[in-house]
Enzyme design. Sequence first.
Site, PDB file in Angstrom:
ATOM      1  N   CYS A 173      17.520  43.611  34.439  1.00 46.96           N
ATOM      2  CA  CYS A 173      16.149  44.075  34.674  1.00 46.96           C
ATOM      3  C   CYS A 173      16.147  45.488  35.271  1.00 46.96           C
ATOM      4  CB  CYS A 173      15.365  43.178  35.607  1.00 46.96           C
ATOM      5  SG  CYS A 173      15.164  41.503  35.044  1.00 46.96           S
TER       6      CYS A 173
ATOM      7  N   ARG B  42      21.674  48.267  31.917  1.00 45.99           N
ATOM      8  CA  ARG B  42      21.670  47.097  32.790  1.00 45.99           C
ATOM      9  C   ARG B  42      21.513  45.799  32.001  1.00 45.99           C
ATOM     10  NH1 ARG B  42      19.751  48.847  38.259  1.00 45.99           N
ATOM     11  NH2 ARG B  42      18.877  46.790  38.565  1.00 45.99           N
TER      12      ARG B  42
ATOM     13  N   TRP C 115      15.323  40.934  31.723  1.00 42.74           N
ATOM     14  CA  TRP C 115      16.449  40.098  31.305  1.00 42.74           C
ATOM     15  C   TRP C 115      16.036  38.676  31.663  1.00 42.74           C
ATOM     16  CZ3 TRP C 115      20.301  36.976  33.595  1.00 42.74           C
ATOM     17  CH2 TRP C 115      21.464  36.789  32.838  1.00 42.74           C
TER      18      TRP C 115
ATOM     19  N   ASN D  74      12.125  42.507  39.651  1.00 37.90           N
ATOM     20  CA  ASN D  74      13.534  42.156  39.446  1.00 37.90           C
ATOM     21  C   ASN D  74      13.861  41.059  40.438  1.00 37.90           C
ATOM     22  OD1 ASN D  74      13.732  44.235  37.672  1.00 37.90           O
ATOM     23  ND2 ASN D  74      15.172  45.468  38.867  1.00 37.90           N
ATOM     24  N   GLY D  75      14.602  40.035  40.013  1.00 35.93           N
ATOM     25  CA  GLY D  75      14.996  38.983  40.946  1.00 35.93           C
ATOM     26  C   GLY D  75      14.404  37.650  40.549  1.00 35.93           C
TER      27      GLY D  75
ATOM     28  N   GLU E 207      42.015  39.779  32.892  1.00 30.49           N
ATOM     29  CA  GLU E 207      41.052  40.851  32.661  1.00 30.49           C
ATOM     30  C   GLU E 207      40.992  41.199  31.168  1.00 30.49           C
ATOM     31  OE1 GLU E 207      38.650  42.236  33.819  1.00 30.49           O
ATOM     32  OE2 GLU E 207      38.466  44.185  32.862  1.00 30.49           O
TER      33      GLU E 207
ATOM     34  N   LYS F  60      37.636  40.968  28.877  1.00 27.19           N
ATOM     35  CA  LYS F  60      37.102  42.158  28.192  1.00 27.19           C
ATOM     36  C   LYS F  60      36.878  41.857  26.713  1.00 27.19           C
ATOM     37  CE  LYS F  60      36.249  44.073  30.462  1.00 27.19           C
ATOM     38  NZ  LYS F  60      35.855  44.344  31.772  1.00 27.19           N
TER      39      LYS F  60
ATOM     40  N   GLU G  65      33.947  39.139  26.140  1.00 30.04           N
ATOM     41  CA  GLU G  65      32.561  39.488  26.467  1.00 30.04           C
ATOM     42  C   GLU G  65      31.944  40.447  25.457  1.00 30.04           C
ATOM     43  OE1 GLU G  65      31.646  41.626  30.132  1.00 30.04           O
ATOM     44  OE2 GLU G  65      33.626  42.524  30.154  1.00 30.04           O
TER      45      GLU G  65
ATOM     46  N   HIS H  12      52.508  23.017  29.770  1.00 29.86           N
ATOM     47  CA  HIS H  12      51.769  21.956  30.464  1.00 29.86           C
ATOM     48  C   HIS H  12      50.442  21.664  29.788  1.00 29.86           C
ATOM     49  CE1 HIS H  12      54.854  22.019  33.513  1.00 29.86           C
ATOM     50  NE2 HIS H  12      54.783  23.337  33.473  1.00 29.86           N
TER      51      HIS H  12
ATOM     52  N   LYS I 132      24.382  44.498  33.283  1.00 31.74           N
ATOM     53  CA  LYS I 132      25.348  45.320  34.015  1.00 31.74           C
ATOM     54  C   LYS I 132      25.394  44.935  35.487  1.00 31.74           C
ATOM     55  CE  LYS I 132      28.310  48.604  34.516  1.00 31.74           C
ATOM     56  NZ  LYS I 132      29.675  48.230  34.089  1.00 31.74           N
TER      57      LYS I 132
HETATM   58  O1  M6R Z   1      28.989  45.086  39.849  1.00 27.54           O
HETATM   59  P1  M6R Z   1      30.108  44.115  40.075  1.00 27.54           P
HETATM   60  O2  M6R Z   1      31.453  44.745  40.044  1.00 27.54           O
HETATM   61  O3  M6R Z   1      29.899  43.272  41.319  1.00 27.54           O
HETATM   62  O4  M6R Z   1      30.017  43.121  38.840  1.00 27.54           O
HETATM   63  C1  M6R Z   1      30.861  42.019  38.738  1.00 27.54           C
HETATM   64  C2  M6R Z   1      30.825  41.416  37.352  1.00 27.54           C
HETATM   65  O5  M6R Z   1      29.525  41.034  37.023  1.00 27.54           O
HETATM   66  C3  M6R Z   1      31.337  42.383  36.279  1.00 27.54           C
HETATM   67  O6  M6R Z   1      32.620  42.838  36.566  1.00 27.54           O
HETATM   68  C4  M6R Z   1      31.334  41.679  34.906  1.00 27.54           C
HETATM   69  O7  M6R Z   1      32.288  40.669  34.887  1.00 27.54           O
HETATM   70  C5  M6R Z   1      31.580  42.687  33.773  1.00 27.54           C
HETATM   71  N1  M6R Z   1      30.758  42.351  32.652  1.00 27.54           N
HETATM   72  C6  M6R Z   1      32.966  42.693  33.280  1.00 27.54           C
HETATM   73  O8  M6R Z   1      33.183  43.625  32.279  1.00 27.54           O
END
Ligand code: M6R
Length: 605
Positions: free
Chosen positions: A2, A27, A74, A98-99, A478, A482, A485, A501, A600
């Site tokens: 948002c 965002r 969002w 927002n929220g 990680e 990546k 997502e 396992h 974001k």
């Molecule tokens: O703003 P932040 O670093 O606290 O955000 C944490 C996660 O939301 C963020 O890293 C998210 O996992 C990303 N989409 C990863 O690419």
Amino acid sequence: MCGIVGYSGPQNAVDILLEGLENLEYRGYDSAGISVFAGNGITTVKAEGRLKCLREKLNTSPVSGHCGIAHTRWATHGEPSDRNAHPHGTERVMLVHNGIIENYLELRSRLTAEGYVFKTQTDTETAALLLDSLYQGDPLAAIREMIRQIEGAYALAILFADRPGEVYGVRKDNPLIAALGEGENFIASDIAAVLSHTKRFFTLEEGEIAVASRCGITVYSPEGAPVEKKVHTATWDVEQARKDGYPHFMLKEIFEQPKALRDTIHPRLKDGLPSFEYDGIPECLFKGRGRIHIVACGTAMYAGLVGRDLIETLARIPVEVQIASEFRYRDPILSKDDLVVIISQSGETADSLAVLRLAKQRGVPTLGVVNVAGSTIAREADYVIYTHAGPEIAVASTKAYSVQVSVMYLLAFAMARSARTLGEEEIRAKVEELLQTVEKLPRVLEQNNAIASIAGRFQESESIFFLGRGLDWALSQEGALKLKEISYIHCEAYAAGELKHGTISLITNGVPVVAVATQEHLLGKMVSNIKEVKARGAWVLLLAQEGSPIDEEVYDQAIRLPKAPDLFTPLLAVAALQLLAYHTSVCRGCDVDKPRNLAKSVTVE
Ligand code: M6R
């Protein structure tokens, strides 16, 4: 997640507000809307989908005025639709939010009993109708009473129909800034929205109410007294927030990593040793710590996993890495000689912020590792280390991860110094190795085209497995996040020793496996695990250091990284994994910078 923009000034508010929303697109959102003082009242236009849908509506039925509010939504309560898009309200009051309003059901039934008719499924409409019910000509009194009655998290920008030219802003647990231009003023969820007009801004504290008009911005305390605010100047400029000829922000941000790393590391070095004087952090913060708790979400949490290995290896202090949304409800065991480190790019992630507050309540010192200046976590932590990645626009975090990891190195060195587990000369040598590794990163980025052609092999895959040991396992997690997502391919990361396992039953002919094998001291073990998946028909992409003695028969393709000490390879390997994710997403025609359902900045639980 948002976005909010409010404007009052001489220009056409519609143009300014749409431009602001475009700057906040990163965002994440699924609908957008705008309310402007036009003619005798407030005109509102809303549209599901991308901003171009809202623009099309505004082109068909043009609106103009000099003051208004706008929002990218969002969806949380109610599906994405024209109707559920913000702003919400009545002929007298319109607002964007927002929220989440947590007690919206209770308020909704009360307002319904009073005769209000709800047109949407949103929690936000409850706040708007509540405000309408409370408004008797004094906006500040009505807002104060509204925030007394609503529970949850919010940043609100509000218009009152009988106050043309004024935008009101108030917040709790969601960021909201007010920005000062020349003869025009703004309210926004972040400074990126208005950077092309002004860099001067201040953040609102909880319960403060800002009133922006073209003449200025007045701020009132929760009790109603005028408040003097300290004005900050944003260090980011509009250019930094543009694509610079790259097809996507994500690719641009991957390529910005060497600079971001230098910018983050160098200010924290003094005579070749780590020093956080620059951040106003005393050395004693690291002395005598019983346990370090690193708490974060998503990519930031994976940076913490690298931090755990580094701190435990170099400083011999026990470290726990926790997912913020789990930690906050676990009644965690915290002691006053512990240190809670919150890592967050945005500095606004709701769960990470909640953990910070919990740690403070328990009297445990807190350290934020944050990218966005002036964000809530940065302001509320006892100490903050700013990562200097610059604005990260793509939803998938890349350069923010690398700079977070670089801070983990510096913290590990500083803690090893305090704990005397390493001598000064040993630490100087490690700092030098860190700097040399950063300078090798461009050689990984040069493999962009080669990695793009490997990505073609992945585009039809249903599942991809990542394997690694030690730091490579942290990194594999990680790498898998990546890729999944932004490409929507199912990806899982496993500690290579765990394969037997259970997971190995999923490996069949042609299943892709990314074997991260940069840790030379674990190479023998890792190669055995690669052989195990190869024997079951896996298609293996190897990620290893140049010259690592690995038999060509155990893998199908390889990405080789410049040689570096085991401790530092994550900084190199992650760039290769980011490029792999990026190109796979491009091959599949996905929306790389704005993957579906993601935002974001995750400011709700
Ligand atoms: O703003 P932040 O670093 O606290 O955000 C944490 C996660 O939301 C963020 O890293 C998210 O996992 C990303 N989409 C990863 O690419």
